[in-house]
Scaffold this active site. Sequence first.
Site, PDB file in Angstrom:
ATOM      1  N   ARG A  36      63.029 -81.788  64.430  1.00 37.23           N
ATOM      2  CA  ARG A  36      63.753 -82.867  65.080  1.00 37.23           C
ATOM      3  C   ARG A  36      64.418 -83.850  64.120  1.00 37.23           C
ATOM      4  NH1 ARG A  36      60.618 -86.285  69.562  1.00 37.23           N
ATOM      5  NH2 ARG A  36      60.234 -84.161  70.253  1.00 37.23           N
ATOM      6  N   HIS A  82      68.489 -76.476  74.111  1.00 36.13           N
ATOM      7  CA  HIS A  82      67.839 -77.751  73.769  1.00 36.13           C
ATOM      8  C   HIS A  82      67.239 -78.397  75.023  1.00 36.13           C
ATOM      9  CE1 HIS A  82      67.278 -80.796  70.670  1.00 36.13           C
ATOM     10  NE2 HIS A  82      67.647 -81.730  71.513  1.00 36.13           N
ATOM     11  N   TYR A 126      83.723 -88.490  81.486  1.00 37.58           N
ATOM     12  CA  TYR A 126      85.089 -88.954  81.204  1.00 37.58           C
ATOM     13  C   TYR A 126      85.626 -88.445  79.868  1.00 37.58           C
ATOM     14  CZ  TYR A 126      83.900 -92.319  84.874  1.00 37.58           C
ATOM     15  OH  TYR A 126      83.516 -92.888  86.046  1.00 37.58           O
TER      16      TYR A 126
END
Length: 660
Positions: A36, A82, A126
């Site tokens: 990570r 993921h 968006y």
Amino acid sequence: MTFSQEPPQDRIIPTDLRNEMQRSYLEYAMSVIVGRALPDARDGLKPVHRRILYAMHELGLTHDRPFRKCARVVGEVLGKYHPHGDTAVYDALVRMAQDFSMRSPLIDGHGNFGSIDNDPPAAMRYTECRLTALTTNSLLQDIESETVDFVDNFDGSQQEPTVMPSRIPQLLLNGSSGIAVGMATNIPPHNLGEIIDGLVALIENPEITDLELMQHIPGPDFPTGGQILGRTGIREAFTTGRGSITMRGVANIETIEQRGRPDKEAIIITELPYQTNKAALIEKIAELVNDRKIEGISDVRDESDRDGMRIVIELRRDAYPRVVLNNLYKQTPIQANFGANMLALVNGEPQLLTLKQFLNVFLDFRIEAITRRTQYQLRKAEERDHLLQGLLIALANLDAIINLIRHAADTATAKQQLITTYELSEAQADAILQMQLRRLTALEAEKIQQEHDDLQRQIADLNDILARRERILGIITTEVTQLRTAHATPRRTVIEQSEDEIGDIDLIANEKAVILLTEQGYIKRMPLNTFESQNRATRGKAGARMKEDDAVEHFITCCDHDSVLFFSDRGVVYALKAYQIPVSSRNARGTPIVQLLPIPHEEKITSVVPVSDFPEDVYLVMLTNKGYIKKTALAAFSNIRANGLIAISLEEGDQLRWVR
């Protein structure tokens, strides 16, 4: 009501709590470190970044294709590779598209991706994205050529790469930061052209040292520009893996003209240190002014626009610009430290790396990737050539083979007869049986022969590459040089000599110069050769362009390494190194001296004395308006503070007029 029964005794395992906690916590820590928080030293990516880029590659979002919604990419990453929160993925994607976070962004963003004022990006429904040309050309190329290992994803339904076949040291290019358990990493970004020069230098001379590599990679290069003060921190980071690098914004003192009112001095900030939030900085300055912790500021405003950053800090009339600026450096994030901690994963283990070790780890990885790519290409070429050899045998015995196939009962029989009669392999026999009739023409037969000859040459070349390490190193050099030509950009961060760093004077040529100071306090330095000898009876040369009511008051010649002592009518002496006075052309007005020295407005410079050294047996003689004379050893002036030194104590109404 029914009560749950206790589990049977044979399913209870007595465990020592201390051992269980130690083991579990260690497993958790290792998972965070490896899976990570820390980047891989080979491709410079953490798992989340690698998965985003690979998912985009699979979607075909290359730099020459249209943009796609970020939500589409995030969904792909979550579903396939993921299994974490969508915010985590989108935040990582956004950062890879921000040109103020990444020195060379890996993702091309379309829409609102946040700002240097820490404004959040628009929602992923968006915004749109695709890969940049650099990512396509340097990080993902050859991923299908078995250059890297693939492993199962979280549910075993897909395969994902363990590392990207990066062609450049991406970790140094864009840097990385991450907090794991018990360790953290903080690697600054660097300049692509410089890293490639360093890599090529390492290939040419494997014995090169970290300090010699610094001639090619002088230091970090931040996306927001700014300055780095001194090389000590960089040297420590590059040679030990840890170091504190002092960053400073770019600030200039300017005179801003106001309609109907007298002109004002202002500090204009055009670049900020890396990761400094502009809005928070302006707020901090306003807070310090309100709390009277910084004096002399009358107004702060942000005039940034699409052309670039511009923070205007207006000064009061009685303020000393240089003093205010030094206070801003001291008390605000206009000057900040980057604590470099060059930690990355090498073979799955966290290691603190020096500059040379970074490049060595990358080079070893690149050699392995090219070896694997070449083996893959060799295998493909040999497989293809094997089929062509079969077709050539068929063309050589065409009539007999056609006859054999026509009289065979079925395909399997024909195949078996081909294999036994002409000693062909199964693959070759299949290729002959699938051969189209049009390939029997003379021209097609010639093409097959030509392709076979080309493949023979290619196979020999690929075998040569695998046999000789210098061929592989040559390929690496060629590839990175092409990337340098296509993608390198000029350095943005300027590395300045720090005031307290020894040896900066050795880097400046000791040229002869002329220094002019006008009555209204404009100062400039010009190389002496600006006034080279002129023809007889010509008009002469202008030394400076001045305001109508201004005139040259002091004119001295000296060398750039000399100290220049400025004596004011109040008996105070200030000092500058000659090279610190900005060079100007003959037609320029020069720089107001108040921008270089903390001289009050009511104070006037009456004498300027250049000094090359400060021996004990040389003296300065001072004369005042009221007729006092004083003789002081020059050595007493060898160490003058930034805010000046009292050279002579004066009576009320007296002025220091003359010093030689």
